[in-house]
Scaffold this active site. Sequence first.
Site, PDB file in Angstrom:
ATOM      1  NE  ARG A  24      -3.405   0.109   2.778  1.00 39.40           N
ATOM      2  CZ  ARG A  24      -4.316   0.244   3.752  1.00 39.40           C
ATOM      3  NH1 ARG A  24      -4.700  -0.789   4.460  1.00 39.40           N
ATOM      4  NH2 ARG A  24      -4.816   1.432   4.022  1.00 39.40           N
ATOM      5  CG  ASP A  32       2.928   6.074   2.579  1.00 38.16           C
ATOM      6  OD1 ASP A  32       2.003   5.330   2.957  1.00 38.16           O
ATOM      7  OD2 ASP A  32       4.023   6.161   3.161  1.00 38.16           O
ATOM      8  NE  ARG A  63       8.379   9.783   1.900  1.00 41.98           N
ATOM      9  CZ  ARG A  63       7.251  10.302   2.401  1.00 41.98           C
ATOM     10  NH1 ARG A  63       6.173   9.553   2.548  1.00 41.98           N
ATOM     11  NH2 ARG A  63       7.220  11.570   2.736  1.00 41.98           N
TER      12      ARG A  63
END
Length: 282
Positions: free
Chosen positions: A63, A65, A214
């Site tokens: 999933r 972002d 990230r």
Amino acid sequence: MHVTESGSAPIGVPARIRLDVAYDGTNFSGWAVQPGRRTVAGELTVALEKVFQTVTGLTVAGRTDAGVHATGQVCHFDVPAQLWAERGVALGRRLAGLLPQDVRVMRAVEVPREFDARFSALWRRYEYRVTDAEYGANPLRRLDTLAWQRKLDLGALNVAAAGLTGEHDFVAFCRRKEFATTIREVTEISWRRDPQDILIATVQADAFCQQMVRSLVGAMLAVGEGRREAGWPASLLKRAERATDVPVVAAHGLTLVAVGYPEQGDYAARAEGTRKLRTRRD
């Protein structure tokens, strides 16, 4: 586009369909359906329902972002076998006409019922693109490449990356969720520089928690520009909570490029093992 991996489903049993999906995440609020927001799953569901009227169980490998892209996303859904037999042949063409231009279904294939896009996956692979060119990002790649204002040392980035592989608790790099584990096994982190001065980080793991890639990239970039020592990112693995001094880089540089699966006969075993692991660790 219409391919059958294992033969048609028996009469009365829904067909399970795997989709390989690519999308530009710029204008999406992530993958998952959210009321009042434009999402990849939302657009895909609307298009599939126009073709088949009824689809169930749309499940994704990862999933992503808001703002994150994909060239190798995988999902599955179930549809009545007769409808798949009648309408699956032209599915690629029909979806190309129904979906917005920032989402494409690259392949549709009927798979065994045991296949699960999420739990059967062995690994997910992401790439993060950043440029330290003095002029910034190429205008044609500005939506998937982060422009970095300081020069980056490729060797230092790879030294920092080497300390982050293996199975660890990555809580320092993750947005924690209640009752969810932050233990992950990272099988690859590496950096390369292409001829256009794009530095590309490849990060592969069995699974990822929210903002993990990230955050890892942000920590390594601090090393690459000389602000932190090479061992700093790995030292954060000893922490028992989110590291507030780790920068989370922008979403637009991140792309899900591939998801790996076992051989066809091992789908069920892998899914069962993953569910047990997630129950124990999530």
